[in-house]
Design an enzyme around this catalytic site. Sequence first.
Site, PDB file in Angstrom:
ATOM      1  N   ARG A   1     -66.617  20.865  98.254  1.00 10.90           N
ATOM      2  CA  ARG A   1     -67.883  21.254  97.613  1.00 10.90           C
ATOM      3  C   ARG A   1     -68.990  21.500  98.628  1.00 10.90           C
ATOM      4  O   ARG A   1     -69.923  22.241  98.373  1.00 10.90           O
ATOM      5  CB  ARG A   1     -68.362  20.149  96.656  1.00 10.90           C
ATOM      6  CG  ARG A   1     -67.524  19.981  95.405  1.00 10.90           C
ATOM      7  CD  ARG A   1     -68.272  19.117  94.401  1.00 10.90           C
ATOM      8  NE  ARG A   1     -67.388  18.532  93.411  1.00 10.90           N
ATOM      9  CZ  ARG A   1     -66.971  19.144  92.300  1.00 10.90           C
ATOM     10  NH1 ARG A   1     -67.357  20.367  92.040  1.00 10.90           N
ATOM     11  NH2 ARG A   1     -66.180  18.523  91.449  1.00 10.90           N
TER      12      ARG A   1
ATOM     13  N   ASP B   1     -71.225  27.028  87.515  1.00 11.59           N
ATOM     14  CA  ASP B   1     -70.694  27.482  88.800  1.00 11.59           C
ATOM     15  C   ASP B   1     -69.884  28.764  88.628  1.00 11.59           C
ATOM     16  O   ASP B   1     -70.080  29.747  89.318  1.00 11.59           O
ATOM     17  CB  ASP B   1     -69.853  26.381  89.478  1.00 11.59           C
ATOM     18  CG  ASP B   1     -68.775  25.781  88.571  1.00 11.59           C
ATOM     19  OD1 ASP B   1     -68.689  26.153  87.378  1.00 11.59           O
ATOM     20  OD2 ASP B   1     -68.008  24.927  89.059  1.00 11.59           O
TER      21      ASP B   1
ATOM     22  N   LYS C   1     -64.986  35.359  86.864  1.00  8.97           N
ATOM     23  CA  LYS C   1     -63.625  35.869  87.097  1.00  8.97           C
ATOM     24  C   LYS C   1     -63.159  36.556  85.818  1.00  8.97           C
ATOM     25  O   LYS C   1     -62.411  35.969  85.024  1.00  8.97           O
ATOM     26  CB  LYS C   1     -62.672  34.700  87.409  1.00  8.97           C
ATOM     27  CG  LYS C   1     -62.695  34.246  88.851  1.00  8.97           C
ATOM     28  CD  LYS C   1     -61.458  33.430  89.223  1.00  8.97           C
ATOM     29  CE  LYS C   1     -61.665  31.968  89.024  1.00  8.97           C
ATOM     30  NZ  LYS C   1     -60.578  31.125  89.585  1.00  8.97           N
TER      31      LYS C   1
ATOM     32  N   ASP D   1     -64.482  31.180  84.159  1.00 11.00           N
ATOM     33  CA  ASP D   1     -63.084  31.500  84.459  1.00 11.00           C
ATOM     34  C   ASP D   1     -62.413  31.932  83.149  1.00 11.00           C
ATOM     35  O   ASP D   1     -62.527  33.087  82.749  1.00 11.00           O
ATOM     36  CB  ASP D   1     -62.468  30.239  85.082  1.00 11.00           C
ATOM     37  CG  ASP D   1     -61.033  30.410  85.518  1.00 11.00           C
ATOM     38  OD1 ASP D   1     -60.640  31.535  85.869  1.00 11.00           O
ATOM     39  OD2 ASP D   1     -60.290  29.408  85.522  1.00 11.00           O
ATOM     40  N   THR D   2     -61.770  31.011  82.424  1.00  8.76           N
ATOM     41  CA  THR D   2     -61.208  31.386  81.124  1.00  8.76           C
ATOM     42  C   THR D   2     -62.330  31.634  80.104  1.00  8.76           C
ATOM     43  O   THR D   2     -62.133  32.293  79.096  1.00  8.76           O
ATOM     44  CB  THR D   2     -60.312  30.267  80.560  1.00  8.76           C
ATOM     45  OG1 THR D   2     -61.111  29.107  80.331  1.00  8.76           O
ATOM     46  CG2 THR D   2     -59.186  29.932  81.520  1.00  8.76           C
ATOM     47  N   GLY D   3     -63.493  31.050  80.363  1.00  9.06           N
ATOM     48  CA  GLY D   3     -64.618  31.158  79.428  1.00  9.06           C
ATOM     49  C   GLY D   3     -64.647  30.023  78.417  1.00  9.06           C
ATOM     50  O   GLY D   3     -65.585  29.918  77.629  1.00  9.06           O
TER      51      GLY D   3
ATOM     52  N   ASP E   1     -64.983  22.886  93.883  1.00  4.94           N
ATOM     53  CA  ASP E   1     -64.020  22.006  94.550  1.00  4.94           C
ATOM     54  C   ASP E   1     -62.581  22.408  94.277  1.00  4.94           C
ATOM     55  O   ASP E   1     -62.277  23.124  93.317  1.00  4.94           O
ATOM     56  CB  ASP E   1     -64.212  20.569  94.073  1.00  4.94           C
ATOM     57  CG  ASP E   1     -63.641  20.343  92.675  1.00  4.94           C
ATOM     58  OD1 ASP E   1     -63.987  21.128  91.759  1.00  4.94           O
ATOM     59  OD2 ASP E   1     -62.827  19.426  92.504  1.00  4.94           O
TER      60      ASP E   1
HETATM   61  P1  IMP Z   1     -63.424  27.838  82.359  1.00  5.10           P
HETATM   62  O1  IMP Z   1     -61.967  28.142  82.551  1.00  5.10           O
HETATM   63  O2  IMP Z   1     -64.247  29.100  82.277  1.00  5.10           O
HETATM   64  O3  IMP Z   1     -63.633  26.933  81.201  1.00  5.10           O
HETATM   65  O4  IMP Z   1     -63.919  27.085  83.684  1.00  5.10           O
HETATM   66  C1  IMP Z   1     -63.985  25.688  83.707  1.00  5.10           C
HETATM   67  C2  IMP Z   1     -64.317  25.134  85.061  1.00  5.10           C
HETATM   68  O5  IMP Z   1     -63.154  25.268  85.891  1.00  5.10           O
HETATM   69  C3  IMP Z   1     -65.432  25.789  85.866  1.00  5.10           C
HETATM   70  O6  IMP Z   1     -66.724  25.375  85.489  1.00  5.10           O
HETATM   71  C4  IMP Z   1     -65.070  25.279  87.260  1.00  5.10           C
HETATM   72  O7  IMP Z   1     -65.596  23.982  87.467  1.00  5.10           O
HETATM   73  C5  IMP Z   1     -63.553  25.239  87.229  1.00  5.10           C
HETATM   74  N1  IMP Z   1     -63.018  26.411  87.928  1.00  5.10           N
HETATM   75  C6  IMP Z   1     -62.554  27.554  87.414  1.00  5.10           C
HETATM   76  N2  IMP Z   1     -62.169  28.398  88.388  1.00  5.10           N
HETATM   77  C7  IMP Z   1     -62.404  27.752  89.550  1.00  5.10           C
HETATM   78  C8  IMP Z   1     -62.230  28.109  90.935  1.00  5.10           C
HETATM   79  O8  IMP Z   1     -61.782  29.205  91.318  1.00  5.10           O
HETATM   80  N3  IMP Z   1     -62.594  27.159  91.837  1.00  5.10           N
HETATM   81  C9  IMP Z   1     -63.104  25.948  91.492  1.00  5.10           C
HETATM   82  N4  IMP Z   1     -63.289  25.585  90.221  1.00  5.10           N
HETATM   83  C10 IMP Z   1     -62.948  26.478  89.251  1.00  5.10           C
END
Ligand code: IMP
Length: 172
Positions: A162, A97, A128, A100-102, A156
């Site tokens: 969602r 989806d 992001k 974000d932090t990766g 969500d």
């Molecule tokens: P990560 O920080 O890249 O590991 O992202 C982990 C998960 O956090 C993503 O797959 C999303 O499910 C959730 N997430 C991160 N940013 C958002 C947001 O802006 N809205 C909703 N879910 C988010």
Amino acid sequence: MQLNECPLIDADTIHQRIGEMARQIDQVYAGRHPVLLVTLSGAFLFAADLVRQLRTPVQIEFVRAQSYRGTQSATPLQLTGLNTETVVNRHVIVVEDIVDTGRTAHALTEQLQAHNPASIRLCALLDKPARREVSVTADYVGFAIEDHFVVGYGLDYDGLYRQLPAIHVIEA
Ligand code: IMP
């Protein structure tokens, strides 16, 4: 937290952009049968729309990727539902989806590499980049967005929103 009723990205724009992504994927995977590994729950609507615009015959698999935020856990990601046989020697496209932090994408890719796929590419509806903590570059990105918390179209907040057909910012 309050939902901004005015969409950040409306449904028509999402649909059109996913069509462009599908055509990009069709070009790259011509003559192959990749595995689309869809991360639940956030990517369920994106994946459903993406596959319906793809011409490439794909195998669709689902995994649940749960990250442990803010912990010192040695396992930053709990992956459930992975059928490892579908990864070995296969061209895998991870469908997320949002990056974000990766951390999720990075840990997921590492775990998949252990099963010797022929290739792994990452396809994310949203990116992001300002929030990145781990170096991850998606191969296919729908939209790069600013540092907002967004909901809708599968994403969500606390389990809600969602079902919204567009992507909205949720504000404190
Ligand atoms: P990560 O920080 O890249 O590991 O992202 C982990 C998960 O956090 C993503 O797959 C999303 O499910 C959730 N997430 C991160 N940013 C958002 C947001 O802006 N809205 C909703 N879910 C988010």
